[in-house]
Design an enzyme around this catalytic site. Structure first.
Site, PDB file in Angstrom:
ATOM      1  N   TYR A 140       0.863  -1.218  -0.065  1.00 48.67           N
ATOM      2  CA  TYR A 140       0.113   0.000  -0.075  1.00 48.67           C
ATOM      3  C   TYR A 140       1.077   1.338   0.113  1.00 48.67           C
ATOM      4  CZ  TYR A 140      -3.938   3.170   1.413  1.00 48.67           C
ATOM      5  OH  TYR A 140      -4.914   4.164   1.451  1.00 48.67           O
ATOM      6  N   LYS A 166      -1.624  -1.238  -3.777  1.00 52.36           N
ATOM      7  CA  LYS A 166      -2.803  -0.246  -3.650  1.00 52.36           C
ATOM      8  C   LYS A 166      -1.881   1.360  -3.869  1.00 52.36           C
ATOM      9  CE  LYS A 166      -5.835   1.047  -0.011  1.00 52.36           C
ATOM     10  NZ  LYS A 166      -6.710   2.386  -0.290  1.00 52.36           N
ATOM     11  N   THR A 168      -2.355   5.054  -3.808  1.00 53.05           N
ATOM     12  CA  THR A 168      -3.289   6.314  -3.533  1.00 53.05           C
ATOM     13  C   THR A 168      -2.357   7.432  -3.989  1.00 53.05           C
ATOM     14  OG1 THR A 168      -4.526   5.021  -1.976  1.00 53.05           O
ATOM     15  CG2 THR A 168      -4.419   7.424  -1.835  1.00 53.05           C
ATOM     16  N   GLY A 191      -6.372   3.954  -5.238  1.00 54.53           N
ATOM     17  CA  GLY A 191      -6.822   4.291  -4.016  1.00 54.53           C
ATOM     18  C   GLY A 191      -7.180   5.477  -3.629  1.00 54.53           C
ATOM     19  N   ASP A 193     -10.520   7.886  -4.293  1.00 55.07           N
ATOM     20  CA  ASP A 193     -11.742   7.704  -4.715  1.00 55.07           C
ATOM     21  C   ASP A 193     -12.042   9.142  -5.745  1.00 55.07           C
ATOM     22  OD1 ASP A 193     -11.434   6.002  -2.764  1.00 55.07           O
ATOM     23  OD2 ASP A 193     -13.110   6.737  -1.533  1.00 55.07           O
TER      24      ASP A 193
HETATM   25  O1  MN9 Z   1      -8.214   3.832   0.944  1.00 55.96           O
HETATM   26  C1  MN9 Z   1      -8.602   6.293   1.048  1.00 55.96           C
HETATM   27  N1  MN9 Z   1      -7.161   7.069   0.905  1.00 55.96           N
HETATM   28  C2  MN9 Z   1      -6.747   7.232   2.427  1.00 55.96           C
HETATM   29  C3  MN9 Z   1      -8.043   4.890   0.336  1.00 55.96           C
HETATM   30  O2  MN9 Z   1      -6.978   6.914   3.279  1.00 55.96           O
HETATM   31  C4  MN9 Z   1      -5.344   7.777   2.328  1.00 55.96           C
HETATM   32  C5  MN9 Z   1      -9.358   6.866   0.107  1.00 55.96           C
HETATM   33  O3  MN9 Z   1     -10.637   6.147  -0.115  1.00 55.96           O
HETATM   34  C6  MN9 Z   1      -9.718   8.337   0.647  1.00 55.96           C
HETATM   35  O4  MN9 Z   1     -10.207   8.134   2.026  1.00 55.96           O
HETATM   36  C7  MN9 Z   1     -10.686   9.088  -0.348  1.00 55.96           C
HETATM   37  C8  MN9 Z   1     -10.950  10.473   0.500  1.00 55.96           C
HETATM   38  O5  MN9 Z   1      -9.724  11.377  -0.160  1.00 55.96           O
HETATM   39  O6  MN9 Z   1     -10.130   9.181  -1.441  1.00 55.96           O
END
Ligand code: MN9
Length: 307
Positions: A140, A166, A168, A191, A193
């Protein structure tokens, strides 16, 4: 025993919230109900005890308990990924071994954080955990955290059992390059959204995120539209999702998810401190905004939130 191969884990995968009772204890009934809600919505997998699941507020025993309950409730219907990240390798190994015994399909971990570990320490953290079970490991990476760069990620991808990532981020050039380099069987999950359409367009096999707890149907439509090449529709759905997300980001959104679920008729209980359990009256602005987006877009998913 795992039920799915890593290459079968794709699509829309909520980073599932963890459910607590009035005393902040893990709530089995609410956990089972939420699992059913997400499966009936059609999600393609679940990602347990990640940061959205408040893992860093929980003991190892509590994390294991959530995994046991959800894996039992899922009963092999969809893949289950268990986040085992912690700052101590030994602790993560125990969580990983438990996940394997419980019947999860994959494990995942953030890199060790807080102290600024160097590349070698991070490499060995992943290697030690990945070697401890036969499950595929999904690394991740949160790009904004600035802990791992592209070379480090490529190095981690060489570890046997590291079979996915994953990723983000709000930009996907690096993620796309990783996918091209690592090939079709190395699974990449976007990751962020707000950027699901972008992530999928740049080659991600799936999306793992927190908002899929509350608006899974919208994202399943977005995913289907994207893989079907219906770009205009996918962009329109992403715009609706983004209006929703930006409204929620005005608040402590993880905490607000529990209220939002209750607006969809799900008794989600309270959250664990320091996440602040909102009283609905504190979220009137958010409720009004969801109503406004729904009236403007006629999005059926948002129509499921009580007016
Ligand atoms: O799991 C989440 N990212 C983090 C992924 O927690 C860093 C996202 O789902 C965020 O909560 C979402 C809101 O910014 O994109």
């Amino acid at each position: 025993m795992a039920n799915f191969d890593i290459t079968q884990i794709k699509g829309v995968i909520p980073a599932m919230l963890t459910f607590f009772d009035e005393n902040e204890e893990v709530d089995e009934t609410r956990t089972r109900n939420m699992t059913e809600f997400l499966i009936h919505a059609g999600v393609n997998g679940l990602y347990l005890t990640g940061s959205t699941g408040a893992c860093f507020t929980m003991t190892a025993e509590e994390r294991c308990k959530v995994v046991d309950i959800v894996v039992d409730q899922v009963a092999g219907r969809i893949p289950v990924i268990v986040h085992v990240g912690d700052i101590g390798t030994k602790k993560s190994i125990e969580l990983a071994k438990h996940a394997e015994k419980a019947g999860a399909d994959a494990i995942s971990s953030v890199p060790p954080f807080y102290w600024k570990f160097n590349g070698d320490s991070i490499y060995h953290y992943y290697k030690d955990i990945a070697q401890a079970t036969s499950l595929p490991m999904i690394v991740y990476n949160i790009q904004l955290a600035g802990i791992m760069d592209k070379n480090q990620l490529l190095r981690l991808a060489e570890i046997p059992n590291v079979k996915g990532m994953k990723y983000t981020a709000r930009t996907h050039d690096e993620m796309g390059a990783l996918k091209r380099t690592l090939g079709k069987d190395f699974m990449i999950y976007s990751g962020c959204d707000e950027m699901a359409f972008s992530g999928l367009s740049f080659g991600a096999d799936g999306i793992i995120g927190s908002f899929y707890n509350v608006i899974p149907e919208l994202y399943l439509n977005l995913y289907q539209a994207t893989i079907a090449g219906e770009t205009a529709k996918a962009i329109e759905l992403q715009a609706i999702a983004d209006d929703f997300i930006f409204a929620a980001l005005e608040y402590d959104f993880i905490a607000a998810f529990y209220n939002m679920l209750s607006w969809r008729g799900i008794d989600a209980g309270r959250c664990r401190r320091p996440f602040h359990t909102y009283d609905d009256s504190q979220l009137e602005g958010l409720k009004a905004k969801i109503r406004e987006i729904q009236e403007r877009t006629q999005c059926p998913t948002l129509g499921m939130f009580e007016a």
